[in-house]
Design a protein around this motif. Structure first.
Motif, mmCIF file in Angstrom:
data_model
loop_
_atom_site.group_PDB
_atom_site.id
_atom_site.type_symbol
_atom_site.label_atom_id
_atom_site.label_comp_id
_atom_site.label_asym_id
_atom_site.label_seq_id
_atom_site.Cartn_x
_atom_site.Cartn_y
_atom_site.Cartn_z
ATOM 1 N N ASN A 81 -5.128 -47.496 0.505
ATOM 2 C CA ASN A 81 -6.167 -47.704 -0.507
ATOM 3 C C ASN A 81 -7.159 -46.544 -0.501
ATOM 4 O OD1 ASN A 81 -7.965 -48.142 1.671
ATOM 5 N ND2 ASN A 81 -7.424 -50.316 1.727
ATOM 6 N N ALA A 82 -8.152 -46.613 -1.367
ATOM 7 C CA ALA A 82 -9.111 -45.523 -1.523
ATOM 8 C C ALA A 82 -9.860 -45.244 -0.224
ATOM 9 C CB ALA A 82 -10.106 -45.857 -2.643
ATOM 10 N N LYS A 83 -10.257 -46.309 0.493
ATOM 11 C CA LYS A 83 -10.979 -46.127 1.743
ATOM 12 C C LYS A 83 -10.128 -45.369 2.765
ATOM 13 C CE LYS A 83 -13.357 -48.730 5.397
ATOM 14 N NZ LYS A 83 -12.579 -48.141 6.500
ATOM 15 N N GLU A 84 -8.860 -45.731 2.853
ATOM 16 C CA GLU A 84 -7.969 -45.084 3.807
ATOM 17 C C GLU A 84 -7.733 -43.621 3.448
ATOM 18 O OE1 GLU A 84 -4.745 -47.758 3.417
ATOM 19 O OE2 GLU A 84 -5.404 -49.091 5.037
ATOM 20 N N HIS A 85 -7.581 -43.314 2.163
ATOM 21 C CA HIS A 85 -7.381 -41.928 1.746
ATOM 22 C C HIS A 85 -8.644 -41.100 1.961
ATOM 23 C CE1 HIS A 85 -3.315 -41.982 0.345
ATOM 24 N NE2 HIS A 85 -3.523 -43.049 -0.413
ATOM 25 N N ILE A 124 -8.483 -40.123 5.495
ATOM 26 C CA ILE A 124 -7.492 -39.066 5.700
ATOM 27 C C ILE A 124 -8.035 -37.722 5.245
ATOM 28 C CG2 ILE A 124 -5.271 -38.177 4.866
ATOM 29 C CD1 ILE A 124 -4.232 -41.046 4.911
ATOM 30 N N LEU A 125 -8.692 -37.699 4.097
ATOM 31 C CA LEU A 125 -9.274 -36.452 3.598
ATOM 32 C C LEU A 125 -10.265 -35.866 4.597
ATOM 33 C CD1 LEU A 125 -9.850 -37.408 -0.151
ATOM 34 C CD2 LEU A 125 -8.351 -35.600 0.687
ATOM 35 N N GLY A 126 -11.111 -36.719 5.155
ATOM 36 C CA GLY A 126 -12.090 -36.245 6.128
ATOM 37 C C GLY A 126 -11.437 -35.701 7.385
ATOM 38 N N ARG A 127 -10.412 -36.413 7.878
ATOM 39 C CA ARG A 127 -9.736 -35.955 9.090
ATOM 40 C C ARG A 127 -8.996 -34.639 8.836
ATOM 41 N NH1 ARG A 127 -8.600 -39.193 13.306
ATOM 42 N NH2 ARG A 127 -10.498 -40.212 12.552
ATOM 43 N N LEU A 128 -8.388 -34.496 7.667
ATOM 44 C CA LEU A 128 -7.702 -33.255 7.334
ATOM 45 C C LEU A 128 -8.675 -32.082 7.248
ATOM 46 C CD1 LEU A 128 -5.140 -34.486 4.640
ATOM 47 C CD2 LEU A 128 -4.613 -33.636 6.931
ATOM 48 N N GLU A 129 -9.883 -32.337 6.783
ATOM 49 C CA GLU A 129 -10.883 -31.267 6.725
ATOM 50 C C GLU A 129 -11.258 -30.816 8.131
ATOM 51 O OE1 GLU A 129 -12.973 -28.408 4.876
ATOM 52 O OE2 GLU A 129 -11.642 -29.885 3.930
ATOM 53 N N GLU A 130 -11.329 -31.749 9.061
ATOM 54 C CA GLU A 130 -11.582 -31.394 10.456
ATOM 55 C C GLU A 130 -10.432 -30.546 11.011
ATOM 56 O OE1 GLU A 130 -12.121 -35.059 12.485
ATOM 57 O OE2 GLU A 130 -14.030 -35.545 11.504
ATOM 58 N N ILE A 131 -9.205 -30.904 10.655
ATOM 59 C CA ILE A 131 -8.041 -30.143 11.111
ATOM 60 C C ILE A 131 -8.071 -28.737 10.542
ATOM 61 C CG2 ILE A 131 -5.523 -29.982 10.933
ATOM 62 C CD1 ILE A 131 -5.453 -33.051 11.105
ATOM 63 N N LYS A 132 -8.453 -28.593 9.268
ATOM 64 C CA LYS A 132 -8.547 -27.270 8.659
ATOM 65 C C LYS A 132 -9.542 -26.388 9.416
ATOM 66 C CE LYS A 132 -9.190 -27.061 4.247
ATOM 67 N NZ LYS A 132 -9.732 -27.458 2.925
ATOM 68 N N GLY A 133 -10.690 -26.964 9.790
ATOM 69 C CA GLY A 133 -11.680 -26.200 10.547
ATOM 70 C C GLY A 133 -11.140 -25.801 11.908
ATOM 71 N N ALA A 134 -10.499 -26.743 12.594
ATOM 72 C CA ALA A 134 -9.947 -26.449 13.914
ATOM 73 C C ALA A 134 -8.850 -25.387 13.826
ATOM 74 C CB ALA A 134 -9.399 -27.735 14.542
#
Length: 472
Positions: free
Chosen positions: A71-75, A78-88
């Motif tokens: 659902n929207a909350k889960e996505h 995911i978007l937030g976690r992926l942004e952290e991965i991009k920074g790392a």
């Protein structure tokens, strides 16, 4: 347009859902190089280069298989976690770039190579790995050096995924004039608590970094402003839908004067009943004053337009290519040639000098030209410029400034369209460094160069597709 040759290992294979939990590369590794997490076998990084590549490949494959039915909350999560991965990931690239440079310097020193800049060409190789222009690669290397040497709090926050690469760039750029001591002080004040940057916009972050910089060292602010003024420039870049974008750097006084004058004069014309919008009037006034044109007569311009005979004579929808801009619609190309009117006919009242060039109906290539001299003749230079469009180094989008022999003239390379390539000044110098090798390869289609870097990585550079090039 540019493709790296496949290496033959699993790093370039497409994601495979059935084999993801145990990537094929792990079959050659020892048992202790993987761990099991919730029933899934996961590679472990940090022990060897092979294991690191295995881990990175596993991560890449895993990202392609994320659950997409949430659902929207889960996505949002995911978007937030992926942004952290991009920074790392950006932080890991910073470390890898500086270690890459250090190893090259060590190798050259051990080999007795004496150069003014022992790391010359490293930025270009980093750019190839990052799939970006050499200029961007050199900038990334410069930023990486400062992050590792003087901005350790920023680097730690980046590796932890607490800030983005864009935020790290702002910090590096606005502290590069500071001494090491002052740079480290700003770094600590700014990121002792990384949470303090949560929600801050880029403009606000830039202002905060500048505030801290001035707090620690404002003594040379005036001299820096004078140096910046000496680097003022004005450039034009292609934009979408048949437009060009004007960009530049001016002193604050000149910039304000330009804006105020254009706004004042546009407002005056608007009050007088001009039907154009204020933005349209300002743009037209800028062009009139830059070119010195008479608005009633239009602008004199030379147009190099590459198209097929089908586009010109048969009403084909096959696009044309306009040198200095890029791909343009077939209808636009025919309208320019025929002088057709249009609702906004500023282009068509221009005094156009047209040079039409045609492409081979089967291969899409321009006809070859040749010369026995070392210097490229004017017509051959024009041919190469139109064929190559931009610097032929992979991912470099700089304009062509030099006409280069792929195989150097001193090695017997011919002065010809086949052995010629368009390059920017920096890339032309870089390829002359020891360890860089180039050759033209026959593909039966567009002009293709094979490039081998000092590390042994192999890339191909294929001339951009021109009108008439068959679909792949």
């Amino acid at each position: 347009m540019f493709e790296e040759y496949p290496s033959g290992d699993s790093l370039h294979e497409p994601p495979n859902e059935e084999t993801l939990p145990t990537p094929t590369i792990t079959a050659t590794l020892e048992v202790e190089t993987v761990v099991e997490i919730q029933g899934v076998v996961v590679p472990v990084p940090g022990r060897s280069h092979t294991e690191d590549l295995c881990f990175l490949d596993y991560m890449r494959r895993s990202l392609a298989l994320l659950e997409l039915s949430g659902n929207a909350k889960e996505h949002h999560e995911i978007l937030g976690r992926l942004e952290e991965i991009k920074g790392a990931a950006a932080g890991a690239q910073v470390l890898s770039a500086t270690l890459f440079e250090a190893d090259v310097i060590t190798q050259r020193t051990d080999a007795g190579v004496r150069e003014n800049n022992p790391s010359y060409g490293v930025g270009s190789q980093i750019a190839l790995a990052r799939r970006e222009s050499p200029d961007q690669g050199r900038s990334f290397l410069a930023y990486s050096r400062r992050l590792v040497a003087h901005l350790q709090f920023t680097l730690a926050a980046l590796l932890a995924g607490q800030i983005s690469w864009a935020q790290a760039q702002i910090i590096v750029k606005n502290t590069e004039h500071l001494s090491a001591e002052h740079c480290e002080a700003v770094d600590q004040d700014l990121l002792r608590d990384p949470q303090a940057l949560d929600g801050i916009c880029s403009r606000a972050l830039e202002d905060e970094v500048r505030r801290l910089s001035f707090l620690y060292d404002s003594s040379d602010a005036l001299s820096r402003m004078e140096q910046a003024n000496a680097q003022r420039y004005c450039s034009l870049y292609p934009a979408r839908d048949g437009m060009m974008q004007l960009s530049g750097m001016f002193s604050v006084q000149d910039g304000l004067a330009i804006r105020q004058t254009l706004m004042k004069d546009a407002a005056s014309l608007k009050v007088g009943g001009d039907p154009r919008s204020l933005n349209q009037i300002m743009a037209d006034l800028a062009v009139d004053r830059l070119t010195g044109r008479d608005p009633a007569q239009g602008t004199q311009v030379m147009v190099n337009l590459v198209m097929t005979d089908r586009t010109l004579y048969q009403g084909s929808g096959e696009p044309a290519y306009l040198q200095g801009y890029g791909t343009v619609p077939a209808t636009w190309a025919r309208a320019v040639i025929k002088g057709s009117e249009a609702p906004d006919h500023a282009w068509y009242r221009a005094q156009v000098s047209l040079r039409r060039l045609y492409t081979h109906p089967q291969t899409g290539e321009l006809l070859a030209m040749d010369s026995s001299s070392r210097s490229f003749p004017k017509n051959l230079k024009e041919f190469i410029r139109i064929r190559d469009q931009y610097c032929r180094t992979p991912y470099c989008n700089a304009p062509i400034k030099h006409f280069d022999h792929v195989v150097q003239h001193a090695r017997g390379g011919a002065t010809s369209a086949v052995n010629g390539s368009g390059r920017c000044g920096a890339c032309n110098q870089t390829k002359e460094q020891e360890g860089w090798e180039e050759k033209v390869i026959e593909t039966g289609g567009r002009h293709t160069i094979e490039i081998t870097t000092p590390t042994g990585a192999v890339y191909t550079s294929t001339a951009p597709a021109l009108p008439g090039t068959p679909a792949a």
